[in-house]
Enzyme design. Structure first.
Site, PDB file in Angstrom:
ATOM      1  N   ASP A 191     -11.086  10.488   9.831  1.00  0.00           N
ATOM      2  CA  ASP A 191     -10.938   9.344   8.955  1.00  0.00           C
ATOM      3  C   ASP A 191     -11.387   9.827   7.384  1.00  0.00           C
ATOM      4  O   ASP A 191     -12.505   9.956   7.109  1.00  0.00           O
ATOM      5  CB  ASP A 191     -11.648   7.882   9.368  1.00  0.00           C
ATOM      6  N   ASN A 199      -6.332   5.798  -3.542  1.00  0.00           N
ATOM      7  CA  ASN A 199      -4.938   4.831  -3.982  1.00  0.00           C
ATOM      8  C   ASN A 199      -5.572   4.029  -5.189  1.00  0.00           C
ATOM      9  O   ASN A 199      -4.831   3.931  -6.131  1.00  0.00           O
ATOM     10  CB  ASN A 199      -4.933   3.755  -3.045  1.00  0.00           C
ATOM     11  N   ASP A 208      -0.384   8.964  -0.890  1.00  0.00           N
ATOM     12  CA  ASP A 208       0.456   9.387   0.028  1.00  0.00           C
ATOM     13  C   ASP A 208       0.426  10.991  -0.097  1.00  0.00           C
ATOM     14  O   ASP A 208       0.660  11.658   1.337  1.00  0.00           O
ATOM     15  CB  ASP A 208       1.951   9.110  -0.084  1.00  0.00           C
ATOM     16  N   GLU A 234      -5.113   6.278   7.136  1.00  0.00           N
ATOM     17  CA  GLU A 234      -5.742   7.595   6.893  1.00  0.00           C
ATOM     18  C   GLU A 234      -6.664   7.828   8.146  1.00  0.00           C
ATOM     19  O   GLU A 234      -7.633   8.599   8.077  1.00  0.00           O
ATOM     20  CB  GLU A 234      -6.459   7.348   5.430  1.00  0.00           C
TER      21      GLU A 234
END
Ligand code: GH3
Ligand code: MG
Ligand code: MG
Ligand code: MG
Length: 313
Positions: A191, A199, A208, A234
């Site tokens: 993770d 973001n 992305d 993620e």
């Protein structure tokens, strides 16, 4: 935005897989109560390069279907009254959920008989006598469509690695192998750390790109036979055959340290991303692949609590 590994690796890999769709001979199941017609059909299709298995009743056919997982089913209409519609639709339903084409070969040429068969879920209807060349190309086309569709269901859209659905299929298969042959494997749950902040700081598109970059990084570093899966968001999984949890930890630590050095670039800024991981190893008391990912999830949670950029068993 990000300039380390290129998508071309993935595109090449995918197109190669699609092109090699018919590398192995496909298994065709013929169901026919007429033994000599079955023998004739079997021989003809084998001459065309198919592997063929035959069943002399719908019941046996059902059983073979479950055991042997054919890629196409040919049902020869016994032509007594009609193919039992209820039985046929039960079979077709199963075939549709497994995406296996079913072709009926029949002496009945009426539009009514054909439409009834199509309503029952049959994909192709042939009136006897059947032209073997036509049957062959139709089978090949159906099987090709099916493989492309199946492949499209296996991959994650954004990153091109395998998806959660495929993890369930392949994880379950490896678990069965472990219980039967004692073939060890480990599961790693990864993770990305503080991904929300990436973001928020650089925008969703850069986020992305980081996900794609991480997927490409794992794909380029893993060994042959290891699987990279994106669970969603993620979160990623590595499925590592013939690897115990200590070996998995060594490997993941190498990946973790390598990944944090990888530069990502957004506009003028270079930034780095870290990852945390939880590792679990298959054991006798594990009966579902989800149990193994639950264990890895607990270790991952501990790694996050311990300050992130860490892998734990
Ligand atoms: P932690 O270190 O505890 O893992 O924190 P985190 O911020 O990484 O974890 P959190 O679960 O709070 O946030 C995950 C974020 O991932 C939230 C969500 O908006 C984002 N995300 C999920 N899917 C995608 C995606 O496909 N693209 C992008 N860019 N972001 C995604
Ligand atoms: Mg998460
Ligand atoms: Mg989180
Ligand atoms: Mg996270």
């Amino acid at each position: 935005v990000f300039n380390y590994l290129k998508d071309t690796v993935l595109v090449e890999r995918k197109s190669k897989e699609i092109l090699s769709v018919n590398a192995d001979p496909s298994l065709v199941l013929i169901i026919s109560e007429d033994g000599s017609y079955l023998a004739y059909l079997k021989r003809s299709l084998e001459e065309q390069g198919f592997m063929v298995t035959g069943a002399l009743s719908l019941e046996k056919g059902n059983q073979f279907f479950n055991d042997q997982k054919p890629e196409c089913v040919i049902l020869v209409d016994p032509n007594k009254a009609t193919v039992n519609a209820a039985e046929l639709s039960a079979l077709s339903q199963k075939l549709w959920t497994e995406i296996v084409p079913v072709m009926v070969l029949s002496e009945r040429s009426s539009l009514e008989a054909q439409n009834q068969a199509y309503k029952n879920g049959v994909t192709d209807y042939f009136v006897k006598p059947v032209h073997m060349s036509e049957l062959t190309v139709r089978i090949l086309n159906r099987i090709k469509l099916r493989s492309i569709f199946e492949r499209s269901l296996m991959y994650d859209d954004l990153t091109g690695v395998f998806n959660r659905r495929y993890l369930r299929l392949e994880g379950t298969r490896q678990l069965e192998l472990f219980h039967r042959y004692d073939t060890m494997f480990s599961l790693v749950l990864l993770d990305l750390d503080f991904f929300k902040k990436i973001n928020d700081t650089y925008g969703h598109l850069t986020g992305d790109d980081v996900l794609k970059g991480f997927a490409d990084f794992l794909t380029s570093k893993k060994r042959e036979g290891d699987l990279v899966i994106r669970l969603g968001g993620e979160e990623f999984v590595l499925l590592l055959p013939n690897t115990n949890k200590y070996q998995a930890l060594q490997m993941v630590d190498r990946f973790r340290i390598g990944f944090q050095e990888l530069p990502f670039i957004s506009e003028e800024t270079t930034f780095h991303v870290t990852v945390s991981a939880g590792i679990s190893e298959v054991a006798k008391d594990i009966s579902k692949i989800e149990e193994l990912s639950d264990q890895a999830d607990k270790a991952l949670y501990a790694a996050k609590r311990a300050g992130r950029n860490k892998a734990l068993i």
